[in-house]
Design an enzyme around this catalytic site. Structure first.
Site, PDB file in Angstrom:
ATOM      1  N   TYR A  74       0.858  -1.180   0.000  1.00  0.00           N
ATOM      2  CA  TYR A  74       0.000   0.000   0.000  1.00  0.00           C
ATOM      3  C   TYR A  74       0.895   1.231   0.000  1.00  0.00           C
ATOM      4  CZ  TYR A  74      -4.108  -2.821   1.440  1.00  0.00           C
ATOM      5  OH  TYR A  74      -5.139  -3.731   1.504  1.00  0.00           O
ATOM      6  N   PHE A 225     -13.798  -3.924   0.070  1.00  0.00           N
ATOM      7  CA  PHE A 225     -14.856  -3.283  -0.719  1.00  0.00           C
ATOM      8  C   PHE A 225     -16.216  -3.453  -0.034  1.00  0.00           C
ATOM      9  CE2 PHE A 225     -12.286  -3.843  -4.876  1.00  0.00           C
ATOM     10  CZ  PHE A 225     -11.516  -2.747  -4.542  1.00  0.00           C
ATOM     11  N   LEU A 227     -17.986  -1.255   1.069  1.00  0.00           N
ATOM     12  CA  LEU A 227     -18.866  -0.180   0.614  1.00  0.00           C
ATOM     13  C   LEU A 227     -19.171  -0.318  -0.874  1.00  0.00           C
ATOM     14  CD1 LEU A 227     -17.266   2.814   2.549  1.00  0.00           C
ATOM     15  CD2 LEU A 227     -19.213   1.392   3.195  1.00  0.00           C
ATOM     16  N   GLY A 228     -18.818  -1.462  -1.446  1.00  0.00           N
ATOM     17  CA  GLY A 228     -19.129  -1.727  -2.835  1.00  0.00           C
ATOM     18  C   GLY A 228     -18.042  -1.337  -3.803  1.00  0.00           C
ATOM     19  N   GLY A 229     -17.001  -0.656  -3.314  1.00  0.00           N
ATOM     20  CA  GLY A 229     -15.944  -0.176  -4.195  1.00  0.00           C
ATOM     21  C   GLY A 229     -16.318   1.150  -4.809  1.00  0.00           C
ATOM     22  N   THR A 232     -20.147   3.146  -5.337  1.00  0.00           N
ATOM     23  CA  THR A 232     -21.271   2.309  -5.744  1.00  0.00           C
ATOM     24  C   THR A 232     -22.389   2.329  -4.714  1.00  0.00           C
ATOM     25  OG1 THR A 232     -19.667   0.873  -6.827  1.00  0.00           O
ATOM     26  CG2 THR A 232     -21.900   0.027  -6.579  1.00  0.00           C
ATOM     27  N   LEU A 234     -23.438   4.567  -2.835  1.00  0.00           N
ATOM     28  CA  LEU A 234     -24.245   5.782  -2.852  1.00  0.00           C
ATOM     29  C   LEU A 234     -25.332   5.732  -3.927  1.00  0.00           C
ATOM     30  CD1 LEU A 234     -21.412   8.435  -2.435  1.00  0.00           C
ATOM     31  CD2 LEU A 234     -22.940   7.561  -0.671  1.00  0.00           C
TER      32      LEU A 234
END
Length: 298
Positions: A74, A225, A227-229, A232, A234
């Site tokens: 990272y 992910f 939060l969906g990546g 998405t 939102l």
């Protein structure tokens, strides 16, 4: 995770893990961690100011984070997540688990070009030890498949190389990431697996059977992910509807759904923004009912 001067052979009672597995009695707040991937800046985006990144890491712990997810791979053009965490938190607070991953190899410009061979695993673990400034790593995942899952590919030799470092005392616990049920089973034949880190969210529930398997086996499950990546979450109408019902944001509902979905799940949303961090951590206070869960899983 503790510094070498304060190392204890057994984890703090407030840690996310017992000696071999997660605790199913952890509250939602205890199962809301932090992902460090965005601290250096996005892989193909602007760099985050060091002072801002340090402030975010420190604030996460102040807000109750007890599990931080990072990796030596990272990094942005000028910053590394591990360096930021060391600057912000070393000597690491008692009861905070810092997990890292080995496997993918990145060029200096950020391209993931290969996966580590078994004989390269030691060097990657030692890199994380140096960067984080510790003598032993709390939890290390073997990350499989770079950015894409590759079920069916044997992982035994690579995982055995990582397990050997646990026997030497360089690693406390082992995990696997981006794996299939078969790959998890292969790893468990070699050594105990404390955690799985796979893609899973309210918007992508393909791994639901493995989540349940982990819960039954006492293995923590850390979705990436969640939060969906990207943004998405939102854009999902079901999330927006439940969010309005609770006076919350779609991101908070996505995180709360995972916490409600399984006691094995420890959410590790990442951000380099203090405001987003505060928003994410507030998700632990959102309590979804049966109607919410039925709608979100429809």
């Amino acid at each position: 995770m503790t510094s070498s001067s304060a190392f204890s052979s057994s984890p703090s009672p407030s840690s996310s893990f017992s000696s071999s597995s997660f605790s199913s009695s952890l509250s939602p707040a205890d199962r809301l961690g932090f992902g460090a991937m965005q601290l250096p800046g996005r892989w193909a985006g602007p760099v985050v100011e060091r002072a801002t990144a340090v402030a975010v890491a420190r604030r996460a712990v102040e807000l109750g984070v007890r599990h931080i997810d990072t990796a030596a791979f990272y990094f942005s053009a000028t910053e590394r997540a591990n360096d930021i965490l060391r600057d912000a938190l070393h000597p690491y607070p008692e009861g905070v688990t810092i997990a890292t991953k080995v496997g993918p190899l990145r060029t200096a410009t950020g391209e993931m070009y290969a996966e580590a061979r078994p004989e390269q695993i030691r060097g990657l673990v030692e890199e994380n030890l140096r960067q984080l400034g510790v003598d032993v790593l709390d939890l290390v995942y073997l990350r499989v498949g770079r950015l894409k899952a590759v079920g069916g590919v044997p992982i035994g030799e690579r995982f055995a190389a990582l397990a050997a470092l646990r026997e030497e005392g360089l690693v406390r616990r082992l995990g696997v990431s981006n794996v299939s049920a078969g790959q998890l089973a292969e790893a468990r034949e070699i050594a105990p697996v404390a955690a799985v880190q796979n893609r899973f969210s309210v918007l992508d529930q393909a791994d639901r059977a493995l989540v349940d398997e982990c819960a039954a086996a006492g293995i923590a499950y850390m979705p990436f992910f969640a939060l969906g990546g990207g943004h998405t979450a939102l854009q999902d109408e079901k999330l927006r509807k439940v969010a309005e019902r609770h006076g919350a944001t779609a991101h908070q509902i996505a995180l709360a759904w995972g916490l409600a979905r399984s006691p094995a799940i420890i959410q590790i949303p990442g951000t380099s923004s203090l405001a987003h961090l505060e928003e994410n951590m507030a998700a632990a206070r959102v309590v979804l009912d049966e109607d919410d869960m039925a709608l979100l899983e429809r």
